[in-house]
Design a protein around this motif. Structure first.
Motif, PDB file in Angstrom:
ATOM      1  N   THR A 131     -23.002 -68.687   9.130  1.00 24.20           N
ATOM      2  CA  THR A 131     -23.595 -67.542   8.436  1.00 24.20           C
ATOM      3  C   THR A 131     -22.561 -66.454   8.194  1.00 24.20           C
ATOM      4  OG1 THR A 131     -25.739 -68.053   9.431  1.00 24.20           O
ATOM      5  CG2 THR A 131     -25.484 -65.870   8.470  1.00 24.20           C
ATOM      6  N   VAL A 132     -21.697 -66.198   9.180  1.00 22.79           N
ATOM      7  CA  VAL A 132     -20.612 -65.233   8.977  1.00 22.79           C
ATOM      8  C   VAL A 132     -19.710 -65.691   7.829  1.00 22.79           C
ATOM      9  CG1 VAL A 132     -18.487 -64.310   9.990  1.00 22.79           C
ATOM     10  CG2 VAL A 132     -20.608 -64.287  11.310  1.00 22.79           C
ATOM     11  N   CYS A 133     -19.329 -66.967   7.843  1.00 20.23           N
ATOM     12  CA  CYS A 133     -18.477 -67.481   6.767  1.00 20.23           C
ATOM     13  C   CYS A 133     -19.192 -67.445   5.418  1.00 20.23           C
ATOM     14  CB  CYS A 133     -18.022 -68.903   7.097  1.00 20.23           C
ATOM     15  SG  CYS A 133     -16.917 -69.009   8.527  1.00 20.23           S
ATOM     16  N   SER A 134     -20.491 -67.726   5.425  1.00 22.34           N
ATOM     17  CA  SER A 134     -21.272 -67.649   4.179  1.00 22.34           C
ATOM     18  C   SER A 134     -21.298 -66.224   3.656  1.00 22.34           C
ATOM     19  CB  SER A 134     -22.705 -68.146   4.419  1.00 22.34           C
ATOM     20  OG  SER A 134     -22.724 -69.517   4.715  1.00 22.34           O
ATOM     21  N   ALA A 135     -21.452 -65.251   4.558  1.00 21.83           N
ATOM     22  CA  ALA A 135     -21.462 -63.849   4.144  1.00 21.83           C
ATOM     23  C   ALA A 135     -20.118 -63.444   3.537  1.00 21.83           C
ATOM     24  CB  ALA A 135     -21.800 -62.952   5.332  1.00 21.83           C
ATOM     25  N   ILE A 136     -19.032 -63.894   4.163  1.00 21.65           N
ATOM     26  CA  ILE A 136     -17.697 -63.555   3.651  1.00 21.65           C
ATOM     27  C   ILE A 136     -17.485 -64.165   2.271  1.00 21.65           C
ATOM     28  CG2 ILE A 136     -15.232 -63.958   4.026  1.00 21.65           C
ATOM     29  CD1 ILE A 136     -15.877 -63.721   7.078  1.00 21.65           C
ATOM     30  N   LEU A 137     -17.865 -65.423   2.084  1.00 27.96           N
ATOM     31  CA  LEU A 137     -17.702 -66.053   0.767  1.00 27.96           C
ATOM     32  C   LEU A 137     -18.640 -65.437  -0.262  1.00 27.96           C
ATOM     33  CD1 LEU A 137     -17.180 -69.831   1.602  1.00 27.96           C
ATOM     34  CD2 LEU A 137     -15.476 -68.079   1.112  1.00 27.96           C
ATOM     35  N   THR A 138     -19.851 -65.064   0.168  1.00 27.65           N
ATOM     36  CA  THR A 138     -20.782 -64.386  -0.748  1.00 27.65           C
ATOM     37  C   THR A 138     -20.181 -63.082  -1.233  1.00 27.65           C
ATOM     38  OG1 THR A 138     -22.724 -65.392   0.309  1.00 27.65           O
ATOM     39  CG2 THR A 138     -23.092 -63.390  -0.976  1.00 27.65           C
ATOM     40  N   ALA A 139     -19.588 -62.317  -0.314  1.00 29.16           N
ATOM     41  CA  ALA A 139     -18.956 -61.056  -0.696  1.00 29.16           C
ATOM     42  C   ALA A 139     -17.708 -61.292  -1.534  1.00 29.16           C
ATOM     43  CB  ALA A 139     -18.609 -60.256   0.556  1.00 29.16           C
ATOM     44  N   CYS A 140     -16.922 -62.296  -1.158  1.00 26.04           N
ATOM     45  CA  CYS A 140     -15.667 -62.580  -1.864  1.00 26.04           C
ATOM     46  C   CYS A 140     -15.910 -62.956  -3.318  1.00 26.04           C
ATOM     47  CB  CYS A 140     -14.934 -63.707  -1.141  1.00 26.04           C
ATOM     48  SG  CYS A 140     -13.383 -64.221  -1.905  1.00 26.04           S
ATOM     49  N   TYR A 141     -16.906 -63.807  -3.550  1.00 20.43           N
ATOM     50  CA  TYR A 141     -17.173 -64.312  -4.897  1.00 20.43           C
ATOM     51  C   TYR A 141     -18.253 -63.506  -5.624  1.00 20.43           C
ATOM     52  CZ  TYR A 141     -14.414 -68.501  -3.922  1.00 20.43           C
ATOM     53  OH  TYR A 141     -13.397 -69.368  -3.630  1.00 20.43           O
ATOM     54  N   GLN A 142     -18.792 -62.470  -4.934  1.00 20.54           N
ATOM     55  CA  GLN A 142     -19.936 -61.722  -5.479  1.00 20.54           C
ATOM     56  C   GLN A 142     -21.027 -62.712  -5.891  1.00 20.54           C
ATOM     57  OE1 GLN A 142     -18.011 -59.238  -8.522  1.00 20.54           O
ATOM     58  NE2 GLN A 142     -17.935 -57.566  -7.031  1.00 20.54           N
ATOM     59  N   ALA A 143     -21.330 -63.581  -4.949  1.00 26.03           N
ATOM     60  CA  ALA A 143     -22.214 -64.710  -5.200  1.00 26.03           C
ATOM     61  C   ALA A 143     -23.653 -64.397  -4.808  1.00 26.03           C
ATOM     62  CB  ALA A 143     -21.722 -65.929  -4.419  1.00 26.03           C
ATOM     63  N   ALA A 144     -24.562 -65.234  -5.281  1.00 31.11           N
ATOM     64  CA  ALA A 144     -25.933 -65.269  -4.781  1.00 31.11           C
ATOM     65  C   ALA A 144     -25.960 -66.195  -3.563  1.00 31.11           C
ATOM     66  CB  ALA A 144     -26.877 -65.764  -5.868  1.00 31.11           C
ATOM     67  N   TYR A 145     -27.066 -66.179  -2.838  1.00 33.10           N
ATOM     68  CA  TYR A 145     -27.154 -66.927  -1.573  1.00 33.10           C
ATOM     69  C   TYR A 145     -28.502 -67.608  -1.471  1.00 33.10           C
ATOM     70  CZ  TYR A 145     -27.659 -67.666   3.511  1.00 33.10           C
ATOM     71  OH  TYR A 145     -27.889 -68.195   4.756  1.00 33.10           O
ATOM     72  N   TRP A 146     -28.461 -68.827  -0.908  1.00 37.86           N
ATOM     73  CA  TRP A 146     -29.709 -69.579  -0.680  1.00 37.86           C
ATOM     74  C   TRP A 146     -29.617 -70.359   0.616  1.00 37.86           C
ATOM     75  CZ3 TRP A 146     -30.873 -75.032  -2.689  1.00 37.86           C
ATOM     76  CH2 TRP A 146     -32.217 -75.376  -2.431  1.00 37.86           C
ATOM     77  N   LYS A 147     -30.615 -70.197   1.475  1.00 39.69           N
ATOM     78  CA  LYS A 147     -30.752 -70.970   2.713  1.00 39.69           C
ATOM     79  C   LYS A 147     -31.943 -71.899   2.520  1.00 39.69           C
ATOM     80  CE  LYS A 147     -30.230 -71.495   7.363  1.00 39.69           C
ATOM     81  NZ  LYS A 147     -28.986 -71.674   8.132  1.00 39.69           N
ATOM     82  N   PRO A 148     -31.736 -73.174   2.266  1.00 39.32           N
ATOM     83  CA  PRO A 148     -32.873 -74.060   1.979  1.00 39.32           C
ATOM     84  C   PRO A 148     -33.884 -74.154   3.118  1.00 39.32           C
ATOM     85  CG  PRO A 148     -30.814 -75.081   1.281  1.00 39.32           C
ATOM     86  CD  PRO A 148     -30.448 -73.871   2.070  1.00 39.32           C
ATOM     87  N   VAL A 149     -33.395 -74.200   4.376  1.00 39.18           N
ATOM     88  CA  VAL A 149     -34.286 -74.346   5.526  1.00 39.18           C
ATOM     89  C   VAL A 149     -33.909 -73.321   6.591  1.00 39.18           C
ATOM     90  CG1 VAL A 149     -35.146 -75.854   7.348  1.00 39.18           C
ATOM     91  CG2 VAL A 149     -34.545 -76.831   5.120  1.00 39.18           C
TER      92      VAL A 149
END
Length: 205
Positions: free
Chosen positions: A15-33
């Motif tokens: 989740t920390v790594c997902s947050a960093i990549l989300t911020a880095c790429y200005q991305a949207a986020y999805w957690k399927p489960v």
């Protein structure tokens, strides 16, 4: 850019790594489960940590019990079906975060790696240093290779002994880029966005 974040096991910092990549790429986020921790889900953490104006897509399954998804679903009389998952439509980059590792069961008949295969996404594998991480990493690399799934990024989360890192990288395909994430013990928006500005993606040579 769409990428599926998985890990070599639980509690490796997906989740920390997902947050960093989300911020880095200005991305949207999805957690399927989301399995357990509904009072403070991974989606909520991303919303807190990744910066303003992050689009968070709702989970397909939100399960009460903090356990393997197949067990959490069974506790609610549910069966997780791969056909229920639909990749969100977005013009932004999209970070998708799995639960646990590749072989986590979603049901008696489906594993997390089956969901990745269904969604046909490149993968980022999060690795953290602990006794046994080499074994877990190499098994994860083998599983991805056997399924023909493309490992776009290997994320080294935290510090590693040089002997451990050398073996892991020796068994990682040369086409996979390496991302190094510094130790982040108390993540918040300031620390996550600061790391996101500084991370570099290294060619694996």
């Amino acid at each position: 850019m769409k990428i599926f974040i998985t890990g070599i096991g639980t509690e490796v910092g997906k989740t920390v790594c997902s947050a960093i990549l989300t911020a880095c790429y200005q991305a949207a986020y999805w957690k399927p489960v989301q399995s357990g921790d509904l009072q403070y889900t991974d989606s909520m953490k991303i919303d807190d940590w990744a910066g303003v104006d992050v689009t968070i897509y709702p989970e397909t399954y939100r399960l009460q019990l903090a356990a393997s998804p197949h067990q959490s679903a069974a506790a609610e009389g549910l069966t997780i079906r791969l056909d229920d998952f639909r990749l969100p439509e977005t013009s932004h980059p999209l970070i998708i975060e799995g639960a646990g590792g590749l072989m986590v069961p979603l049901s008696d008949n489906a594993l997390m790696i089956d969901l990745i295969e269904k969604l046909a996404l490149p993968v980022a594998l999060v690795v953290r240093n602990y006794l046994g991480c080499i074994n877990h990493t190499l098994l994860s690399l083998m599983a991805l290779q056997q399924r023909g799934l493309y490992l776009k990024y290997l994320i080294l989360n935290g510090s590693f002994p040089s002997d451990t890192e050398r073996i892991i990288l020796k068994h990682t395909d040369k086409s996979t880029a390496i991302i190094r994430i510094p130790e982040t013990k108390n993540p918040d928006r300031a620390s996550i966005t600061n790391i996101a500005k500084k991370i570099s993606i290294e060619n694996h040579e």
